[in-house]
Design a protein around this motif. Structure first.
Motif, PDB file in Angstrom:
ATOM      1  N   ALA A  18     -46.349  42.848 -16.789  1.00 19.76           N
ATOM      2  CA  ALA A  18     -47.339  41.788 -16.965  1.00 19.76           C
ATOM      3  C   ALA A  18     -46.795  40.670 -17.853  1.00 19.76           C
ATOM      4  CB  ALA A  18     -48.628  42.359 -17.550  1.00 19.76           C
ATOM      5  N   ARG A  19     -46.060  41.028 -18.875  1.00 20.87           N
ATOM      6  CA  ARG A  19     -45.455  40.006 -19.737  1.00 20.87           C
ATOM      7  C   ARG A  19     -44.439  39.178 -18.967  1.00 20.87           C
ATOM      8  NH1 ARG A  19     -44.359  43.916 -24.647  1.00 20.87           N
ATOM      9  NH2 ARG A  19     -46.516  44.336 -25.131  1.00 20.87           N
ATOM     10  N   ILE A  24     -42.924  34.117 -16.273  1.00 21.71           N
ATOM     11  CA  ILE A  24     -42.559  33.401 -15.048  1.00 21.71           C
ATOM     12  C   ILE A  24     -43.584  32.315 -14.741  1.00 21.71           C
ATOM     13  CG2 ILE A  24     -42.390  33.682 -12.539  1.00 21.71           C
ATOM     14  CD1 ILE A  24     -40.845  36.292 -13.166  1.00 21.71           C
ATOM     15  N   ALA A  25     -44.861  32.613 -14.928  1.00 22.90           N
ATOM     16  CA  ALA A  25     -45.900  31.599 -14.715  1.00 22.90           C
ATOM     17  C   ALA A  25     -45.664  30.399 -15.619  1.00 22.90           C
ATOM     18  CB  ALA A  25     -47.287  32.197 -14.967  1.00 22.90           C
ATOM     19  N   ALA A  26     -45.330  30.652 -16.882  1.00 21.51           N
ATOM     20  CA  ALA A  26     -45.086  29.558 -17.829  1.00 21.51           C
ATOM     21  C   ALA A  26     -43.857  28.747 -17.430  1.00 21.51           C
ATOM     22  CB  ALA A  26     -44.917  30.116 -19.245  1.00 21.51           C
ATOM     23  N   SER A 109     -44.285  38.137  -8.571  1.00 18.20           N
ATOM     24  CA  SER A 109     -44.977  37.396  -7.516  1.00 18.20           C
ATOM     25  C   SER A 109     -46.257  36.744  -8.036  1.00 18.20           C
ATOM     26  CB  SER A 109     -45.297  38.335  -6.349  1.00 18.20           C
ATOM     27  OG  SER A 109     -44.104  38.882  -5.822  1.00 18.20           O
ATOM     28  N   LEU A 110     -47.036  37.492  -8.801  1.00 12.44           N
ATOM     29  CA  LEU A 110     -48.254  36.920  -9.379  1.00 12.44           C
ATOM     30  C   LEU A 110     -47.926  35.800 -10.352  1.00 12.44           C
ATOM     31  CD1 LEU A 110     -50.310  40.181  -9.884  1.00 12.44           C
ATOM     32  CD2 LEU A 110     -50.966  38.233  -8.443  1.00 12.44           C
ATOM     33  N   GLY A 115     -48.358  30.276 -11.913  1.00 14.91           N
ATOM     34  CA  GLY A 115     -47.697  29.071 -12.420  1.00 14.91           C
ATOM     35  C   GLY A 115     -47.830  27.896 -11.464  1.00 14.91           C
ATOM     36  N   GLY A 116     -47.637  28.165 -10.169  1.00 17.85           N
ATOM     37  CA  GLY A 116     -47.776  27.101  -9.166  1.00 17.85           C
ATOM     38  C   GLY A 116     -49.194  26.591  -9.053  1.00 17.85           C
TER      39      GLY A 116
END
Length: 172
Positions: A18-19, A24-26, A109-110, A115-116
């Motif tokens: 999860a981290r 990756i989102a950031a 993937s999440l 992030g997108g």
């Protein structure tokens, strides 16, 4: 003591996968927004017709007031804010999913999708439309115009499909 258990429970909730997904989102969000700002304000994409990077690749400016592939174009404030609200709901739901995920592929993937989605959501709120700029084409075949956030969302969705098809034989 209850506070310690709550804190411990929260920390356990955001374990390694999860981290990684949150990181990756950031990274996707920052890369997307920095590139958009550089093109809009640094390269002056709003004042030019764009420029060619290769015989099959142009940088152009397209204001996408819809969702993927330009579907559901929204020209009104209600439509704009409706799509923005939908983005917030989707990001919250994906964030909850990410907080519970225990597999690396699903987390990555999440993170890409989150992030997108946030990157395109910021555009919609700030500019009233999503900033798309990458235009691939070969001869008369022209692919749709997209951005880094779109690439991350598509890659993340593909990863989620792949993850759902994998057997869970104890591998992480």
């Amino acid at each position: 003591m209850a506070t310690d258990m709550t804190t411990t429970g929260q920390a356990a909730r955001f374990s390694g996968p999860a981290r990684l997904g949150a990181l990756i989102a950031a990274v996707v969000l920052v890369a997307d927004q920095v590139l958009k700002l550089a093109l809009l304000h640094g390269a002056g994409l709003t004042e030019t017709n764009g420029f060619r990077l290769a015989p099959f690749l142009d940088i152009v400016l397209v204001w996408n007031r819809g969702i993927s592939y330009g579907l559901f174009q929204q020209e009104t404030a209600v439509g704009r804010w409706g799509l923005a609200a939908l983005t917030v709901v989707a990001v919250v739901a994906l964030g909850v999913w990410l907080s519970r995920v225990r597999h690396w592929l699903a987390a990555v993937s999440l993170g890409l999708v989150i992030g997108g989605a946030i990157g395109n959501g910021i555009d919609r709120i700030w500019y009233g439309a999503v900033v798309d700029f990458v235009h691939f084409y070969v001869g008369s075949f022209s692919w749709y115009v997209f951005n880094i956030a779109d690439v991350a969302i598509v890659a993340g969705a593909a990863g989620l499909v792949l993850d759902s098809l994998r057997g869970r034989s104890g591998r992480q």
